[in-house]
Design an enzyme around this catalytic site. Structure first.
Site, short mmCIF file in Angstrom:
data_model
loop_
_atom_site.label_atom_id
_atom_site.label_comp_id
_atom_site.label_asym_id
_atom_site.label_seq_id
_atom_site.Cartn_x
_atom_site.Cartn_y
_atom_site.Cartn_z
N HIS A 377 28.36 45.64 -33.54
CA HIS A 377 29.44 44.75 -33.99
C HIS A 377 29.68 43.56 -33.09
O HIS A 377 30.60 42.78 -33.33
CB HIS A 377 30.76 45.53 -34.10
CG HIS A 377 30.86 46.37 -35.33
ND1 HIS A 377 31.30 45.88 -36.52
CD2 HIS A 377 30.54 47.66 -35.54
CE1 HIS A 377 31.27 46.83 -37.44
NE2 HIS A 377 30.81 47.93 -36.86
N LYS A 568 44.30 36.66 -36.74
CA LYS A 568 43.22 37.53 -36.25
C LYS A 568 43.61 37.94 -34.84
O LYS A 568 44.58 37.42 -34.29
CB LYS A 568 41.87 36.79 -36.26
CG LYS A 568 41.93 35.38 -35.60
CD LYS A 568 40.59 34.65 -35.69
CE LYS A 568 40.25 34.14 -37.05
NZ LYS A 568 39.05 34.74 -37.60
N ARG A 569 42.89 38.90 -34.25
CA ARG A 569 43.19 39.26 -32.87
C ARG A 569 43.11 38.02 -31.98
O ARG A 569 42.30 37.12 -32.22
CB ARG A 569 42.22 40.35 -32.38
CG ARG A 569 42.50 41.71 -32.96
CD ARG A 569 43.92 42.19 -32.62
NE ARG A 569 44.04 42.45 -31.21
CZ ARG A 569 43.94 43.65 -30.66
NH1 ARG A 569 43.76 44.71 -31.40
NH2 ARG A 569 44.05 43.79 -29.35
N LYS A 574 37.71 33.37 -30.22
CA LYS A 574 38.23 32.98 -31.54
C LYS A 574 38.96 31.63 -31.49
O LYS A 574 39.26 31.05 -32.52
CB LYS A 574 39.15 34.08 -32.09
CG LYS A 574 38.40 35.39 -32.43
CD LYS A 574 39.36 36.46 -32.90
CE LYS A 574 38.69 37.80 -33.19
NZ LYS A 574 38.04 37.85 -34.51
N THR A 676 35.77 39.18 -41.17
CA THR A 676 36.06 39.63 -42.53
C THR A 676 37.33 38.95 -43.04
O THR A 676 37.52 38.85 -44.24
CB THR A 676 36.25 41.16 -42.59
OG1 THR A 676 37.16 41.54 -41.56
CG2 THR A 676 34.93 41.88 -42.43
N LYS A 680 38.49 37.51 -46.96
CA LYS A 680 39.75 37.75 -47.69
C LYS A 680 40.37 36.43 -48.12
O LYS A 680 40.83 36.29 -49.26
CB LYS A 680 40.74 38.51 -46.80
CG LYS A 680 40.26 39.86 -46.32
CD LYS A 680 41.16 40.38 -45.19
CE LYS A 680 40.46 41.47 -44.41
NZ LYS A 680 41.13 41.76 -43.11
C1 LIG Z 1 40.78 41.50 -41.86
C2 LIG Z 1 41.62 41.83 -40.70
C3 LIG Z 1 41.16 41.57 -39.39
C4 LIG Z 1 39.83 40.90 -39.10
O1 LIG Z 1 40.04 39.50 -39.06
P1 LIG Z 1 38.94 38.49 -38.46
O2 LIG Z 1 39.48 37.15 -38.81
O3 LIG Z 1 37.65 38.79 -39.17
O4 LIG Z 1 38.88 38.73 -37.00
C5 LIG Z 1 41.97 41.90 -38.33
N1 LIG Z 1 43.18 42.47 -38.52
C6 LIG Z 1 43.67 42.70 -39.75
C7 LIG Z 1 45.02 43.29 -39.90
C8 LIG Z 1 42.90 42.39 -40.88
O5 LIG Z 1 43.39 42.66 -42.10
#
Ligand SMILES: *Cc1c(COP(=O)(O)O)cnc(C)c1O
Length: 832
Positions: A377, A568-569, A574, A676, A680
């Site tokens: 990952h 995101k985190r 990032k 991911t 979304k």
């Molecule tokens: C989808 C999701 C992530 C992943 O987000 P990235 O932008 O791909 O890092 C992290 N936390 C939550 C709560 C999510 O739904």
């Protein structure tokens, strides 16, 4: 009658009795809801406590899940087929209610049932806590995969840990992140069922004894151990309207009974109780580190605990039917390792087969290397797990011996492939030499698996050509790509019901099962009537998000402004820092009166920082200070609003992704494995501003270069750029960035907190800044301006939005799971 006969007769009666359960279906649901509310829970009125009605509804739906779960199990027993176990330290499930109602197609009867209490499904659903048993993308991927496996009727069981405390809750105090324990089980967890009849015993510490049998074979016994009991809790995973319900089995640790008794007899009652605490500590808390490891012993205990309990579980089922004959075991089983976190499974399966079931090494190794598959990952070196040999020897002595043996045999292969190249052997060794030797878990995972996959095309390419190139040369056929996906049930049908209805009106609703059908939407991309409806839905969703932002941050978002979102985190790679520099730049323009052609926008940023990650936490503080300054400035009001949303989680994302206009996917190229969140947003009709990183590459290919706001250095350029990187020079030659840095340095955002942001200023100015913030600033601002202008043309933007949704078909986790199944698992779907 003999005792034996009586017993067999009793068994028969039991079998008969379990065959026919009472009828639970859609029409009895309102009655069942009342029965659970009034009898199971003993409540009279909803009044001030809607959580009891939620609980009763959850139990009512669980009854239906259990019926289908039993039927699914029965089908598998009747006709034993190959199956997969998905091993993961994280499952970021979020709420279960809405998903179960959708997947069981119970919406109408649930609404009818709640009508009796004059309650709305949406408000009752608010009572549910998120199951936050994961950090971010990796854990949410596991949850999406479970949904897809069940929806595709694949016999896949998830195995994880039932953390007492999930991902911490984040609040913001004076702009700083404050962490609060997530006691998510406090009000009970109605979706799970304990299954103590499947308890497993997991060993720790002790030492290894050897003895020779009559034939002169050496046997190993791991003895003097301190054992912990693993108790399974099963969570039902419903497929999408196909009557399949799979299982997520979560393990809780507890003390073994005998251990307590022994201590008690010795008169050490309190010590016995203390030991119980020690045992229960293992599954007490989720480590809140995303993309970094901390080497804590308790974490290794968690990993081994999950792995050993799960493998024992599967082997015990096997032995029940096949006894000690493991000839066909690999035909019927495959294990997918979600990152290296459960990779000790390779050594543990060897141990179970060698020591507990008496197989010889070669046979055990053949089974292991034809059942284990590993998903990588990350390319970040700090996230690659290593465990000190010293710790391993202490905690898992027998496992370390086995790893040594695996390594010795593997290094012989390396020596054959690169004769006389000792450096190669040292580089590829599972054991890293040094003062404090380490076990390299990724190498163990690669050596012990028949499949190694990355999670986006670019990521897999970088893995094969870079990080794991030596392994790639040795065994190229192991390596394969499985681009991540997200489930369109939760991330479109459930979270965006208005858009879903509009889509289904036009193209039918089969897209929920087969997202490739969503491309049919393209036909309507220039249909003005459709545009109006599409815009109307987006406005509605933006109002929902504006309400959330108002309530959580006290900031007014105007739904006529562009919603620009990065959630995101929090992590340097990032680049939330790059985002806020652009926000400061916009603010700087406003203050200079340079608002000609500017698009009014609301910027939303959210995400948790690991509690020990100083720079990430300081970035949160900067975002909050910048937001406070801008939101308080009447000059900025018409142009710019900024908010940091506290406690970003799955449930928040359901509201956020449905309401976003512009999705920020701005990592330094080559650092984000896939992402991911990007998928979304796209599915829900957001346009992306992003770098060529992770799955952004494939998103841009799918939607077309004209419909993606690309900027920044390419991954293949990053090394060259870093070799002569001079951020001070870049800043001096860029008026915009120079002005932003001047504002930062002046203390404009920290008037009463002198010097607070110096570490962030230093990070940008550091010639060693591996995230290249200054380098990408200019092209980022340019792409932002292009996106902003595009937004001003409502027609253009609506087309862009429709085209994004229409092009999102291949980012369904159903597509991903079909690929896992075709290339790796090779399972036959159940008769759905
Ligand atoms: C989808 C999701 C992530 C992943 O987000 P990235 O932008 O791909 O890092 C992290 N936390 C939550 C709560 C999510 O739904």
């Amino acid at each position: 009658m003999s005792l034996k006969k009586q017993k067999s007769k009793a068994n028969k009666v039991c079998t008969l009795a379990t065959n026919n359960g009472p009828v639970v279906n859609a029409s009895t649901l309102p009655d069942d809801l009342q029965r659970h509310f009034h009898y199971t829970l003993g409540r009279d009125e909803v009044g001030e406590s809607p959580q009891y009605l939620y609980h009763a509804l959850a139990l009512t739906i669980r009854d239906r899940l259990m019926e289908k779960l039993r039927a699914t199990k029965k089908q598998q027993q009747k006709q034993p087929t190959r199956r997969a176990a998905y091993l993961s330290l994280e499952f970021l499930m979020g709420r279960a209610l809405g998903n179960a109602v959708l997947n069981l197609d119970l919406e109408d009867s649930v609404r009818k049932g709640l009508n009796h209490y004059s309650c709305e499904l949406e408000s009752i659903a608010e009572s549910e806590h998120d199951a936050g048993l994961g950090n971010g993308g990796l854990g949410r991927l596991a949850a999406c995969f479970l949904d897809s496996c069940a929806s595709l009727a694949l016999p896949v069981t998830g195995y994880g840990i039932r953390y007492e405390y999930g991902m911490f809750n984040q609040s913001i105090e004076n702009g700083h992140q404050v962490e609060h324990p997530d006691n998510w089980l406090r009000d009970g967890h109605p979706w799970e069922v304990a299954a103590p009849e499947y308890n497993r015993r997991v060993k720790f510490f002790g030492h290894v004894d050897t003895y020779q049998d009559k034939e002169g074979r050496t046997h190993y016994q791991w003895v003097g151990t301190e054992d912990v009991l693993a108790v399974p809790y099963d969570v039902p995973i419903p497929g999408y309207q196909n009557d399949i319900v799979n299982t997520l089995r979560l393990w809780k640790s507890t003390a073994t009974d005998e251990f307590d008794l022994g201590e008690f007899n010795a008169g050490s009652y309190t010590e016995a109780v203390a030991r119980k605490n020690l045992a229960e500590q293992i599954t007490m808390v989720l480590y809140p580190n995303d993309a970094s490891e901390n080497g804590k012993e308790l974490r290794l205990r968690q990993q081994y605990f999950l792995t050993s309990a799960s493998l024992q579980d599967i082997i015990a089922e096997w032995v029940k039917i096949h006894g000690s004959d493991f000839t066909d075991f690999a035909k019927y089983h495959v294990f997918q390792l979600n990152d290296t976190h459960p990779s000790v499974a390779i050594a543990e399966l060897m141990r179970l087969l060698l020591d507990e079931h008496d197989l010889d090494w070669d046979f055990a190794w053949q089974i292991t290397t034809s059942t284990m598959a590993y998903t990588n990952h990350t390319l970040l070196p700090e996230a690659l797990e290593k465990w000190s040999v010293r710790l391993f020897a202490h905690l898992l002595p027998r496992l370390l011996e086995i790893i040594y043996e695996i390594n010795a045999r593997f290094l012989t292969e390396v020596a054959c492939h690169w004769p006389g190249d000792v450096d190669k052997q040292r580089a590829l060794s599972i054991i890293e030499e040094g003062d404090d030797p380490q076990v390299r878990m990724a190498y163990l995972a690669i050596v012990g698996s028949f499949s190694v996959n990355g999670v986006a095309a670019l990521h897999t390419q970088l893995l094969s050509a870079g990080l794991f190139n030596d392994f790639y040369q040795l065994t190229p056929n192991k390596f394969n790509n499985k681009t991540n996906g997200v489930t369109p049930r939760r991330w479109l049908a459930h979270c965006n019901p208005k858009l879903s209805e509009l889509i289904s009106d036009k193209i039918g609703h089969n897209w929920t099962r087969d997202l490739s059908e969503i491309s049919k939407l393209r036909r309507y991309y220039d249909n003005t009537k459709f545009h109006v409806k599409w815009q109307h839905v987006k406005q509605h969703n933006k109002q929902q998000l504006a309400d959330l932002v108002k309530q959580a941050c006290g900031v007014e978002f105007d739904t006529n402004m562009m919603f620009d979102v990065q959630v995101k985190r929090m992590h340097e790679y990032k680049r939330q820092l790059l985002n806020i520099l652009h926000v400061i730049h916009l603010y700087d323009r406003i203050r200079r009166g340079d608002t000609e052609g500017m698009t009014p926008r609301c910027v939303l940023i959210g995400g948790k920082a690991a509690p020990g990650y100083f720079i990430a936490k300081l970035t949160i503080k900067l975002i909050n200070n910048v937001a406070a300054t801008i939101n308080a400035d009447p000059l900025a009001q018409p142009w710019l609003r900024v908010a940091f949303l506290p406690n970003y989680n799955v449930t928040a994302m359901e509201t956020i992704c449905a309401a976003t206009d512009l999705s920020e996917q701005i990592s330094t190229a080559g650092k984000e494995a896939s992402g991911t969140g990007n998928m979304k947003f796209m599915m829900n009709g957001a346009a992306t501003i992003g770098t060529l990183d992770g799955a952004n590459v494939e998103i841009r290919d799918a939607v077309g270069a004209d419909n993606f706001f690309l900027f920044g250095a390419r991954s293949e350029q990053v090394a060259d750029i870093r070799a002569h990187y001079d951020p001070a020079h870049i800043i001096a030659n860029d008026n915009n960035l120079n002005s932003v840095m001047a504002l930062l340095r002046s203390g404009h955002f920290n008037l009463f907190e002198g010097g607070l942001f110096q570490p962030l200023i230093d990070a940008i100015l550091n010639p060693d800044d591996q995230w290249l913030v200054a380098y990408d600033f200019a092209s980022y601002c340019e792409a932002q301006q292009i996106a902003a202008l595009a937004y001003q043309d409502k027609e253009t933007w609506t087309q862009l939005s429709i085209l994004n949704t229409a092009a999102s078909g291949s980012f369904s986790s159903d597509r991903t799971i079909n690929e896992y199944n075709q290339d790796i698992w090779k399972l036959t779907p159940l008769n759905a």
